[in-house]
Enzyme design. Structure first.
Site, PDB file in Angstrom:
ATOM      1  N   GLY A  12       0.891  -1.050  -0.042  1.00 11.29           N
ATOM      2  CA  GLY A  12       0.281  -0.001   0.185  1.00 11.29           C
ATOM      3  C   GLY A  12       0.900   1.628   0.002  1.00 11.29           C
ATOM      4  O   GLY A  12       1.828   1.252  -0.537  1.00 11.29           O
ATOM      5  N   SER A  13       0.390   2.662   0.659  1.00  7.50           N
ATOM      6  CA  SER A  13       0.367   3.881   0.252  1.00  7.50           C
ATOM      7  C   SER A  13       2.677   4.464   1.286  1.00  7.50           C
ATOM      8  O   SER A  13       2.529   3.041   1.713  1.00  7.50           O
ATOM      9  CB  SER A  13      -0.638   4.338   1.620  1.00  7.50           C
ATOM     10  OG  SER A  13       0.109   5.663   2.064  1.00  7.50           O
ATOM     11  N   SER A  14       3.345   4.678   0.614  1.00  9.02           N
ATOM     12  CA  SER A  14       4.050   5.160   1.250  1.00  9.02           C
ATOM     13  C   SER A  14       4.136   5.698   2.416  1.00  9.02           C
ATOM     14  O   SER A  14       5.224   6.132   2.930  1.00  9.02           O
ATOM     15  CB  SER A  14       4.638   6.019   0.166  1.00  9.02           C
ATOM     16  OG  SER A  14       4.075   7.209   0.282  1.00  9.02           O
ATOM     17  N   GLY A  15       2.848   5.402   3.524  1.00  7.92           N
ATOM     18  CA  GLY A  15       3.068   6.193   4.764  1.00  7.92           C
ATOM     19  C   GLY A  15       2.852   4.950   5.342  1.00  7.92           C
ATOM     20  O   GLY A  15       2.936   5.601   6.725  1.00  7.92           O
TER      21      GLY A  15
END
Lengths: 144, 424
Positions: free
Chosen positions: A69-72
């Site tokens: 998923g996200s780079s967060g």
């Protein structure tokens, strides 16, 4: 891999983040999302349809394939550390920049590249001792 | 890990404590990856903003505390100097012009305002968009970058031929202050070759088609690097932007090749770099229909909210939305928000597009999007969007029903107040 008395298993892997921890295991064969996938306030998995949905990894040895998923990703696991909801240790199988950075900033003992399949050998509830300084993982089975 | 003398000096404090903390983090991160060395970068795109409730307690201790903790993983609060290399801010949580419309807490708006000033003084360019490549940050082929934002990373690698992994808040903070990032993964040409093959056997032409192909691709190849055969239409920036954002949402695709189109694949052989081609995964009419259906997470046709501009719209897309809305009125029960970078919004304002969109009852938003901000108009139950990425995330994040369709279907539905798209 060595097995003694059929109840204790020892594996060796590569250090990702050093340190030692011992706790019960929480095992999933599904990758975990950081941003949009976990609640950093209680360390629970919130992704719809995830097999760990509603369960918290806080204080557990989290055994999982890795990050998606996200780079967060790292930011959310970082937040878990600040909130006291991080896993006690992590064992994962697929290296990516998300999981590497995430493990580093979560600052918990983390190993990968074990010499046995963690999903075959570790079940949720087993007691797992992670000595990430030497890469040694000792599993005490909760049931035969 | 091997360090140069300059890197060792940074680690040992020659450039001050903030740079030392940054280098320490990069070394810990590089070792975790198994990287042998760092590589120089002069192009960093990260998330340094303070606009969420979870940052509030840290922000009360000052912005150096926020950056030290969240962008450098440093317990010690360090004074943050100017970035060593060009660095930009990606998307944030608050639209600084439309925060009232968003319903953002005024305290958080003030926090972001202070934070923007703080970052600007340190040389962070406040682009505030998920698409830095649309507003002037266009790395050249082969350039080593340190970017976050999955849709920007896949565009950077595949369309521009620059090189970046998916970085995070902490690694981009450290990269900005040191001009270094671990040499690992997609920085190494050996790891950039295709290892999956997708054969397209149906028409892929408009933006929605490209979004659907991307969404299909992510599910099929997960984190692998696909090459595409059989494309019949040449894509443009907007189509590849949508395609990549979708592939990075349903899977973790960070790099793809379209022989004859993308820069590292003059031919199919070049895409695979001489390695054997795997068996083709087929995208045919049935797969297209199946994927289209997978993007529909709604049953009610009465429409509360239409979201356009994920990833943020180009000026051509702003022009098209204005053209489609010219002389029309959006249904009073339906809201329409069109998202574009603040730099492009300036051009949209000057070109009269913003006026046309607002006269029709829509709003032009910048700096954020509903998935990132988690803010939608009040009482929204059913949304529609022209973005496969937003259709993937928003229903889960905001617990709403979501329709996916073309920009034309979305605009027409906003005017009608009900979803007019085809349910395939």
């Amino acid at each position: 891999m060595t097995e003694t008395k059929a109840r204790t298993i020892t594996l060796h892997g590569r250090t990702v983040v050093g340190g030692k921890a011992s706790a019960t295991a929480l095992v999933t064969t599904q990758t975990i999302s950081g941003w949009g996938g976990i609640n950093e306030r209680d360390g629970s998995v919130i992704e719809l349809h995830h097999e760990l949905n509603g369960q918290s990894f806080a204080g557990k040895v989290l055994v999982f394939p890795g990050a998606k998923g996200s780079s967060g990703w790292s930011a959310y696991f970082h937040m878990c550390r600040l909130n006291g909801t991080a896993p006690a240790a992590m064992i994962f199988t697929r290296m990516t920049t998300k999981i590497a950075l995430g493990a580093v900033v979560t600052r918990v003992p983390t190993v990968t590249d074990l010499d046995g399949d963690p999903f075959e050998l570790i079940e949720t509830g087993d007691l797992v001792e992670v000595d990430a300084d030497t890469g040694k993982v000792t599993i005490t089975k909760s049931r035969d | 890990m091997q360090l140069t003398d300059t890197e060792k000096a940074m680690r040992d404090g020659a450039s001050g404590p903030a740079v030392a903390r940054a280098m320490d983090l990069l070394i810990r991160y590089g070792k975790a990856l198994g990287a042998e060395r760092l590589v120089e970068t002069r192009n960093v795109a990260g998330a340094f903003n303070a606009s969420t409730p979870s940052v509030r307690d840290l922000a009360r201790q000052g912005m150096d505390k926020v950056f030290s903790e969240l962008n450098l993983d440093s317990d010690e609060e360090v004074e943050v100097p100017r970035m060593a290399v060009p660095t930009c801010q990606l998307i944030t949580g608050i639209d600084m012009d439309n925060h009232a419309l968003q319903g953002a807490d005024p305290e958080l708006v003030e926090m972001q305002r202070q934070n923007e000033k703080y970052l600007g003084k340190r040389g962070v360019n406040m682009m505030c968009t998920c698409t830095p490549y649309q507003v002037g940050n266009v790395p050249v082929k082969g350039e080593h970058c340190a970017w976050m934002e999955s849709s920007a990373v896949i565009y950077c690698n595949s369309v521009l031929g620059a090189r970046t992994n998916v970085e995070g808040k902490e690694s981009t903070g450290a990269a900005g202050l040191t001009g270094r990032i671990p040499y690992w993964g997609l920085h190494d040409p050996a790891n950039r070759r295709a290892n999956r093959l997708i054969r397209v056997e149906t028409e892929v032409d408009d933006m929605a088609d490209w979004g659907v192909l991307g969404y299909f691709t992510g599910f099929e190849v997960e984190e692998n690097r696909p090459a595409f055969d059989g494309l019949t239409h040449l894509p443009d920036l907007v189509k590849l932007k949508h395609f990549g954002a979708a592939a990075a949402s349903s899977g973790g695709v960070e790099m793809y090749h379209m022989p004859g189109i993308t820069p590292e694949a003059p031919s199919m052989d070049a895409a695979f770099g001489g390695t054997e081609r795997p068996e083709a995964i087929v995208f045919d009419e049935a797969a297209k229909r199946r994927t289209w259906a997978r993007l529909q997470n709604a049953t009610d046709r009465k429409l509360d909210f239409v979201m356009l501009g994920c990833p943020h719209n180009s000026i051509e897309q702003m022009s098209l939305v204005a053209e489609l809305l010219e002389g029309r009125k959006i249904h009073p029960d339906t809201a329409l928000w069109v998202h574009t970078p603040r730099a492009i919004r300036q051009i949209a304002d000057r070109s009269g597009y913003t006026d046309v969109i607002r006269a029709a009852g829509g709003e032009v938003m910048s700096d954020t999007c509903p998935s990132i901000s988690r803010r939608l108009p009040k009482g929204v139950r059913v949304i529609a969007t022209d973005s496969a990425k937003q259709a993937h995330y928003l229903p889960a994040i905001a617990k709403v029903q979501g329709w996916f369709g073309s920009v034309r279907q979305c605009v027409d539905s906003a005017v009608a107040g009900e979803w007019l798209g085809v349910v395939q």
